[in-house]
Design a protein around this motif. Structure first.
Motif, PDB file in Angstrom:
ATOM      1  N   UNK A 527     -54.303  -9.885 -26.685  1.00  0.00           N
ATOM      2  CA  UNK A 527     -52.841  -9.882 -26.725  1.00  0.00           C
ATOM      3  C   UNK A 527     -52.338 -10.233 -28.112  1.00  0.00           C
ATOM      4  N   UNK A 528     -51.465  -9.391 -28.637  1.00  0.00           N
ATOM      5  CA  UNK A 528     -50.782  -9.681 -29.899  1.00  0.00           C
ATOM      6  C   UNK A 528     -49.341  -9.228 -29.783  1.00  0.00           C
ATOM      7  N   UNK A 529     -48.483  -9.832 -30.574  1.00  0.00           N
ATOM      8  CA  UNK A 529     -47.060  -9.519 -30.484  1.00  0.00           C
ATOM      9  C   UNK A 529     -46.809  -8.051 -30.805  1.00  0.00           C
ATOM     10  N   UNK A 530     -46.026  -7.346 -29.990  1.00  0.00           N
ATOM     11  CA  UNK A 530     -45.689  -5.953 -30.291  1.00  0.00           C
ATOM     12  C   UNK A 530     -45.010  -5.830 -31.652  1.00  0.00           C
ATOM     13  N   UNK A 532     -46.881  -5.162 -34.499  1.00  0.00           N
ATOM     14  CA  UNK A 532     -47.988  -5.220 -35.468  1.00  0.00           C
ATOM     15  C   UNK A 532     -47.639  -5.992 -36.737  1.00  0.00           C
ATOM     16  N   UNK A 533     -46.759  -7.002 -36.640  1.00  0.00           N
ATOM     17  CA  UNK A 533     -46.418  -7.809 -37.814  1.00  0.00           C
ATOM     18  C   UNK A 533     -47.029  -9.209 -37.758  1.00  0.00           C
ATOM     19  N   UNK A 534     -47.534  -9.581 -36.603  1.00  0.00           N
ATOM     20  CA  UNK A 534     -48.041 -10.934 -36.420  1.00  0.00           C
ATOM     21  C   UNK A 534     -49.382 -11.138 -37.113  1.00  0.00           C
ATOM     22  N   UNK A 535     -49.710 -12.392 -37.367  1.00  0.00           N
ATOM     23  CA  UNK A 535     -51.018 -12.778 -37.903  1.00  0.00           C
ATOM     24  C   UNK A 535     -51.853 -13.477 -36.836  1.00  0.00           C
ATOM     25  N   UNK A 536     -51.366 -13.553 -35.620  1.00  0.00           N
ATOM     26  CA  UNK A 536     -52.089 -14.230 -34.535  1.00  0.00           C
ATOM     27  C   UNK A 536     -52.463 -13.246 -33.445  1.00  0.00           C
ATOM     28  N   UNK A 537     -53.562 -13.531 -32.768  1.00  0.00           N
ATOM     29  CA  UNK A 537     -54.009 -12.731 -31.632  1.00  0.00           C
ATOM     30  C   UNK A 537     -54.606 -13.678 -30.598  1.00  0.00           C
ATOM     31  N   UNK A 538     -54.424 -13.354 -29.331  1.00  0.00           N
ATOM     32  CA  UNK A 538     -54.937 -14.193 -28.244  1.00  0.00           C
ATOM     33  C   UNK A 538     -55.994 -13.438 -27.457  1.00  0.00           C
ATOM     34  N   UNK A 539     -57.102 -14.120 -27.201  1.00  0.00           N
ATOM     35  CA  UNK A 539     -58.173 -13.592 -26.357  1.00  0.00           C
ATOM     36  C   UNK A 539     -58.045 -14.267 -25.001  1.00  0.00           C
ATOM     37  N   UNK A 540     -57.831 -13.476 -23.943  1.00  0.00           N
ATOM     38  CA  UNK A 540     -57.634 -14.020 -22.598  1.00  0.00           C
ATOM     39  C   UNK A 540     -58.844 -13.729 -21.721  1.00  0.00           C
ATOM     40  N   UNK A 541     -59.113 -14.673 -20.814  1.00  0.00           N
ATOM     41  CA  UNK A 541     -60.201 -14.486 -19.880  1.00  0.00           C
ATOM     42  C   UNK A 541     -60.291 -15.652 -18.920  1.00  0.00           C
ATOM     43  N   UNK A 542     -61.418 -15.797 -18.287  1.00  0.00           N
ATOM     44  CA  UNK A 542     -61.600 -16.893 -17.336  1.00  0.00           C
ATOM     45  C   UNK A 542     -63.060 -17.322 -17.325  1.00  0.00           C
ATOM     46  N   UNK A 543     -63.289 -18.486 -16.770  1.00  0.00           N
ATOM     47  CA  UNK A 543     -64.636 -19.002 -16.566  1.00  0.00           C
ATOM     48  C   UNK A 543     -64.825 -19.323 -15.099  1.00  0.00           C
ATOM     49  N   UNK A 544     -66.076 -19.275 -14.668  1.00  0.00           N
ATOM     50  CA  UNK A 544     -66.381 -19.598 -13.284  1.00  0.00           C
ATOM     51  C   UNK A 544     -66.436 -18.358 -12.424  1.00  0.00           C
TER      52      UNK A 544
END
Length: 783
Positions: A527-530, A532-544
């Motif tokens: 996930x990154x902000x629509x 394409x100007x952001x410098x951050x990105x998020x990786x989403x998921x789960x454990x278990x």
């Protein structure tokens, strides 16, 4: 939602769920931990496999800026919505929990109490206001089969919410007026059209028996109504109306309507002919006051029209072929949207939900990619650089070999996986990606051979809008463009847990692999902000595998790329260039464009304030500035326009504004929007034959005539399965052997919430949107 201001990302479980065991329900209880850095491990390699120079200080720069957030929830999916542009505000919700971040996902705060822990509807639960209005509407999932709905309204970027009970149950997402974000429209489950002028505080029922409603660009509301039984039963006998004063008055602008749609400055209607067995497209440039019949083939009950793309001066229209072929023909319009010419035959477009690979390359003007169904039923990719004037195969990437779908080891092309491959459950996690502010960059999954392969694809990149390609990553990946193209990130698509993200600062030539966590997660979304100007990105998921915990890792690259780019970091780049020695090199649609573009070797950041700068210059006209005229077409891989065989020996006459026009042409007409000057000018003349004709079925006399009470009959065919054929020992061709003949439901109705595309041809209950889904076929485009 608008692509930049409010794009919602569904972070679904997908293959990771299957690998981790049976699904559980999930409650998002946000337990947030202090930011924790990654492992600091880093490897680097070039796309071709050789080593490449490393960035300095990467482990520390990213390790100190990797932020973990854990959610104790059991929802099967999480949805994210960005509120405004460059605000950093994100809403995350599962079933009963709502979270808010104002630092691009580094931390989240549980704000469920602001909505009384109400469940949010999963299919259209969030409506974000346009631009930076700060407006948010959440639609609650009211239990107990209540006839009434409930919404929560915010005007301060989701800091506070006001609960409002609705006098109706919404059927589709609430829709904002493009002119005033306080004005909303909604369609109820009882087919009532409701409007609000005070941001949802008070609602007024302005019309009953409504099938579909859409905002016009000036705030006019267009909608269709049924006369007798229902939208489905009256299909083909609907009425098209409009109101410019929020329901104080109405004007009937069409009868015998099958569907309708909006595109650019055009209003389209699919209208039943007098025989009642076929439909014709009608076009209006003045909001339905006057209509003209588009010079397109009529279609029967089991065919459809679809607007693939439309702007102020050109329409791409797909017309389905008779029978269960799975393909049709793309036509391009003149600047009036009335006269059309063949652009591409055998265009793949099935009706298994409206899958088409038609893709607009937004990083450079005039470029579109799509798929054709060949004579042997294999699927092949083609590209146009001049808005449909000519379509050609995609060039074979350098340093690649042709797979066994090709007849020759050395002669083949690149084939792109898009929406159709995704719909067929191939191992393709993402559609092609381009961004307007990342000039020339296109990223896509593909295979190199004679046709699209069903084997796991690799990821390819083009830095010049699709003229040339290179293999960027091996195997399927999720990818995102950051910092206006200065940074590309990717995560490998796998059913096994992962803990690594890859990134490139030179448009995919050299890749760095960073371990963001010691403990892997089942990956579900990038996930990154629509915009394409952001410098951050998020990786989403789960454990278990049984008791799951949702987790996100947000990585901020600002410290790694801390230097702001200077003039020395940019170079001048000529778009569409293929032969620097040719004076016309770079001329597309009548002019050249030189861009100021970041050098691949520059390690710096463009920043949020980066603006694409370009210098245009007009070119002399050549035949490349002309489309094939009405009655002519370009055979595949040819640049010359030839007369359509079925029209040879016939006068080219068409009905325009109620009079027959005789067209005398050498086979070419200028591409709408082309700015060339001087040079070649093929002869073309439209002559008024002074004979009246029926240029539309929506004339004032037709509107005044009694409406037929008969219900339209929908022909529903039998379901046919798509097949795949094996070619060679190692690689399979992707073969289309038919399509599912399902009852067609209008995509326009599904998206009364403001998507870019439009569909024209069917009615029925709305369905959730899909990535790449076009709401513009007359089965689907007009309704």
């Amino acid at each position: 939602m608008s692509p930049r201001g409010a794009a919602a990302l569904a972070v679904l479980m997908a293959a990771a769920m299957a690998a981790a065991g049976p699904a559980l329900g999930l409650r998002l209880r946000g337990r947030h931990r202090a930011p924790r850095g990654g492992t600091g491990a880093l490897t680097a390699a070039a796309a071709g496999g050789e080593a490449c120079g490393g960035l300095r200080g990467v482990p520390a720069a990213l390790g100190n800026n990797t932020h973990q957030c854990i959610f104790d929830d059991l929802s099967s999916s999480v949805s994210l919505s960005w509120v405004g542009d460059s605000t950093g505000v994100i809403l995350s919700f599962g079933q009963s929990k709502l979270y808010r971040s104002e630092d691009y996902g580094k931390t989240f705060l549980d704000i469920s109490s602001l909505i009384n822990n109400t469940f949010i509807r999963t299919e259209f639960g969030v409506a974000i206001g346009p631009g930076n209005s700060g407006k948010v509407i959440l639609t609650g999932d009211v239990s107990g089969g209540s006839r009434w709905g409930r919404i929560f309204r915010s005007m301060d970027f989701a800091r506070n919410f006001i609960q409002t009970d609705l006098p109706f149950q919404p059927l589709v997402q609430l829709s904002y007026s493009p002119r005033d974000s306080d004005c909303l429209l909604a369609l109820s489950t009882e087919n009532g059209l409701w409007v609000s002028r005070d941001f949802g505080h008070k609602w007024v029922l302005i019309h009953r028996a409504v099938c579909l409603a859409k905002w016009g660009s000036d705030g006019t509301i267009f909608f269709t109504t049924f006369l007798n039984n229902s939208c489905k039963a009256d299909l083909g006998f609907l009425e098209l109306k409009k109101t410019s004063d929020f329901g104080s008055s109405f004007k009937l602008i069409g009868t015998k309507i099958y569907s309708f749609g909006l595109g650019g400055r055009f209003l389209f209607a699919s209208v039943m002919t007098e025989k009642g067995t076929t439909r014709r497209i009608h076009v209006s440039l003045d909001q339905g006051e006057n209509w003209n019949m588009a010079q397109l083939p009529s279609v029967g009950h089991e065919q459809f029209y679809s607007i693939l793309a439309a702007n102020e001066d050109l329409v791409f229209m797909h017309v389905d072929e008779p029978g269960d072929t799975g393909f049709g023909t793309i036509y391009t319009s003149d600047d009036r949207g009335i006269v059309y010419s063949k652009s591409l035959e055998r265009h793949l477009y099935t009706t298994t939900g409206g899958e088409t690979d038609f893709t607009n390359v937004t990083s450079l003007r005039g470029i579109f990619i799509t798929s054709v169904l060949s004579e042997d039923n294999s699927i092949q990719s083609v590209i146009t650089f001049d808005r449909g004037g000519q379509w050609v195969p995609l060039r074979k990437p350098k340093n690649t070999t042709c797979d066994s779908t090709a007849r020759s080891k050395d002669e083949c092309s690149l084939h792109i996986h898009a929406s159709y491959s995704i719909s067929q459950k191939l191992n393709v996690p993402m559609a092609p990606l381009s961004e307007p502010n990342a000039v020339g960059i296109v990223i896509a999954h593909g295979s190199v051979g004679g046709a699209i392969s069903v084997m796991p694809p690799d990821v390819y990149i083009s830095d010049d809008g699709g003229y040339t390609w290179a293999r960027m990553l091996e195997g399927p990946h999720h990818y995102s463009i950051l910092d206006s193209g200065g940074l590309i990130v990717a995560v490998k698509h796998s059913s096994q847990p992962i803990n690594a993200i890859e990134f490139s600062t030179d448009e995919g030539q050299c890749w760095y692999r960073y371990l963001f966590s010691k403990e892997p997660i089942f990956f579900t979304g990038l996930a990154s902000e629509p915009g394409a100007r952001s410098m951050t990105v998020s990786v989403w998921g789960f454990r278990g595998s049984f008791f799951r915990k949702w987790v996100s890792y947000t990585i901020d690259f600002s410290e790694l790329l801390s230097r702001t780019c200077e003039d020395k970091d940019y170079t001048i780049w000529l778009a569409h260039s293929s032969d620097p020695g040719d004076p016309s090199d770079g001329c597309i649609l009548g002019y050249k464009e030189q861009y100021r573009r970041l050098r691949k070797s520059s390690v710096c950041r463009n920043g949020r304030d980066y603006v694409v700068t370009k210098q245009p210059s007009v070119c002399p006209c050549t035949l490349q500035d002309f489309l094939c005229d009405f009655g002519y077409y370009r055979p595949e891989n040819q640049s010359v326009c030839v007369e359509q065989p079925e029209l040879k020996g016939h006068d080219l006459e068409f009905c325009l504004y109620g009079r027959w026009e005789l067209l005398r042409t050498s086979g070419y007409r200028k591409i709408p929007g082309d700015q060339c000057s001087g040079g070649e000018s093929p002869a073309r003349e439209e002559t008024d034959l002074k004979k009246k004709c029926t240029s539309n079925l929506l004339s004032p006399s037709a509107l005044a005539a009694p409406r037929s009470p008969a219900a339209a009959v929908l022909a529903v065919g039998t379901a046919l399965l798509l097949t795949a054929a094996i070619a060679g020992l190692l690689v399979k061709k992707y073969v289309c052997g038919g399509r599912f003949l399902v009852q067609r439901y209008s995509v326009l109705q599904q998206h009364a919430e403001a998507n870019d595309a439009e569909t024209i041809d069917a009615l029925g209950p709305p369905a959730p949107a899909k990535p790449g889904y076009h709401d513009d076929s007359d089965e689907d485009l007009l309704e």
